[in-house]
Write a protein that holds these residues in place. Structure first.
Motif, short mmCIF file in Angstrom:
data_model
loop_
_atom_site.label_atom_id
_atom_site.label_comp_id
_atom_site.label_asym_id
_atom_site.label_seq_id
_atom_site.Cartn_x
_atom_site.Cartn_y
_atom_site.Cartn_z
N SER A 278 0.83 -1.21 0.00
CA SER A 278 0.00 0.00 0.00
C SER A 278 0.86 1.26 0.00
O SER A 278 0.52 2.24 -0.67
N ILE A 279 1.99 1.25 0.69
CA ILE A 279 2.89 2.40 0.68
C ILE A 279 3.47 2.61 -0.73
O ILE A 279 3.54 3.73 -1.22
N VAL A 280 3.86 1.52 -1.38
CA VAL A 280 4.40 1.62 -2.74
C VAL A 280 3.34 2.16 -3.70
O VAL A 280 3.62 3.04 -4.52
N VAL A 281 2.13 1.66 -3.60
CA VAL A 281 1.04 2.13 -4.47
C VAL A 281 0.74 3.61 -4.22
O VAL A 281 0.57 4.38 -5.17
N LEU A 282 0.71 4.04 -2.98
CA LEU A 282 0.48 5.44 -2.66
C LEU A 282 1.62 6.33 -3.17
O LEU A 282 1.38 7.42 -3.69
N ALA A 283 2.86 5.85 -3.07
CA ALA A 283 4.01 6.62 -3.57
C ALA A 283 3.94 6.77 -5.09
O ALA A 283 4.16 7.86 -5.62
N ILE A 284 3.62 5.70 -5.78
CA ILE A 284 3.51 5.77 -7.24
C ILE A 284 2.36 6.69 -7.64
O ILE A 284 2.49 7.51 -8.56
N GLY A 285 1.23 6.59 -6.97
CA GLY A 285 0.09 7.47 -7.25
C GLY A 285 0.44 8.93 -7.01
O GLY A 285 0.08 9.82 -7.79
N GLY A 286 1.16 9.20 -5.92
CA GLY A 286 1.58 10.57 -5.62
C GLY A 286 2.54 11.11 -6.67
O GLY A 286 2.45 12.28 -7.07
N LEU A 287 3.45 10.28 -7.16
CA LEU A 287 4.38 10.70 -8.21
C LEU A 287 3.65 11.01 -9.51
O LEU A 287 3.96 11.99 -10.19
N PHE A 288 2.67 10.18 -9.87
CA PHE A 288 1.89 10.45 -11.08
C PHE A 288 1.11 11.77 -10.95
O PHE A 288 1.04 12.56 -11.89
N TYR A 289 0.52 12.01 -9.80
CA TYR A 289 -0.24 13.24 -9.58
C TYR A 289 0.67 14.47 -9.65
O TYR A 289 0.34 15.46 -10.30
N PHE A 290 1.84 14.39 -9.02
CA PHE A 290 2.79 15.50 -9.05
C PHE A 290 3.28 15.76 -10.47
O PHE A 290 3.40 16.91 -10.91
N ASN A 291 3.56 14.70 -11.21
CA ASN A 291 4.01 14.83 -12.60
C ASN A 291 2.91 15.47 -13.46
O ASN A 291 3.20 16.32 -14.31
N HIS A 292 1.67 15.10 -13.23
CA HIS A 292 0.55 15.69 -13.97
C HIS A 292 0.43 17.19 -13.68
O HIS A 292 0.19 17.98 -14.59
N LEU A 293 0.60 17.57 -12.43
CA LEU A 293 0.54 18.99 -12.07
C LEU A 293 1.66 19.78 -12.73
O LEU A 293 1.45 20.90 -13.21
N GLN A 294 2.86 19.21 -12.78
CA GLN A 294 4.00 19.90 -13.40
C GLN A 294 3.82 20.05 -14.90
O GLN A 294 4.21 21.07 -15.47
N GLU A 295 3.23 19.05 -15.56
CA GLU A 295 3.01 19.13 -17.00
C GLU A 295 1.99 20.19 -17.36
O GLU A 295 2.07 20.79 -18.43
N ASN A 296 1.01 20.42 -16.51
CA ASN A 296 -0.05 21.39 -16.81
C ASN A 296 0.25 22.80 -16.32
O ASN A 296 -0.56 23.69 -16.52
N LYS A 297 1.38 23.00 -15.69
CA LYS A 297 1.70 24.31 -15.13
C LYS A 297 1.89 25.36 -16.21
O LYS A 297 1.33 26.46 -16.13
N LEU A 298 2.66 25.07 -17.26
CA LEU A 298 2.90 26.02 -18.34
C LEU A 298 1.63 26.32 -19.14
O LEU A 298 1.33 27.50 -19.36
N PRO A 299 0.85 25.32 -19.58
CA PRO A 299 -0.38 25.65 -20.31
C PRO A 299 -1.35 26.49 -19.48
O PRO A 299 -1.95 27.44 -20.01
N ASN A 300 -1.50 26.17 -18.22
CA ASN A 300 -2.42 26.95 -17.37
C ASN A 300 -1.91 28.37 -17.18
O ASN A 300 -2.70 29.32 -17.14
N ALA A 301 -0.59 28.53 -17.05
CA ALA A 301 -0.03 29.88 -16.89
C ALA A 301 -0.24 30.71 -18.16
O ALA A 301 -0.58 31.89 -18.08
N PHE A 302 -0.07 30.09 -19.34
CA PHE A 302 -0.28 30.83 -20.59
C PHE A 302 -1.74 31.19 -20.77
O PHE A 302 -2.06 32.30 -21.20
N LYS A 303 -2.64 30.28 -20.44
CA LYS A 303 -4.08 30.59 -20.54
C LYS A 303 -4.46 31.75 -19.62
O LYS A 303 -5.22 32.64 -20.01
N ALA A 304 -3.94 31.76 -18.41
CA ALA A 304 -4.24 32.84 -17.47
C ALA A 304 -3.65 34.16 -17.97
O ALA A 304 -4.30 35.22 -17.89
#
Length: 132
Positions: A35-61
């Motif tokens: 469960s710790i490994v699954v939570l860590a992987i899920g957290g990494l995917f979520y953080f990576n998704h946030l980083q990928e969308n940072k530039l497009p969201n900043a340009f839209k704003a």
């Protein structure tokens, strides 16, 4: 990211094999490890998704603040090769906007974006728009 996931899967497989052979771990410890490994992987995917969308969201704003028009869809291509010591990057943006009840496809080429900590600052740019 893929290397990390692959490494974690190999570690989990090794622990499972050791569990089956020597019965060192209890079922409770194995379940908590998985469960710790699954939570860590899920957290990494979520953080990576946030980083990928940072530039497009900043340009839209930025575009909404400067032009007062909301961008419906956006595609980004990086024009230059990023230098590690530089915070300046150049992008080509292609986006769809609604202006005067018309759908327009616009291109903004060679837009300079500077990253300052967690914020993007864009320099003024020229855009070319045409009917969709």
């Amino acid at each position: 990211m893929q290397i990390l996931i692959f490494s974690l899967l190999i570690i989990a497989l090794i622990i499972y094999v050791v569990y089956k052979i020597k019965k060192i771990f209890t079922k409770k410890e194995l379940i908590s490890f998985v469960s710790i490994v699954v939570l860590a992987i899920g957290g990494l995917f979520y953080f990576n998704h946030l980083q990928e969308n940072k530039l497009p969201n900043a340009f839209k704003a930025y575009y909404l603040d400067e032009r007062g028009i909301k961008i419906e869809k956006l595609s980004i291509n990086q024009s230059n090769i990023e230098v590690l010591s530089s915070s300046k990057q150049i992008y080509d943006f292609i986006y769809i906007i609604n202006k005067d009840s018309k759908e327009l496809v616009c291109e903004a080429k060679d837009v300079e974006a500077q990253r300052i900590e967690d914020e993007y600052v864009f320099k003024n740019f020229k855009e070319e728009c045409r009917l969709k």
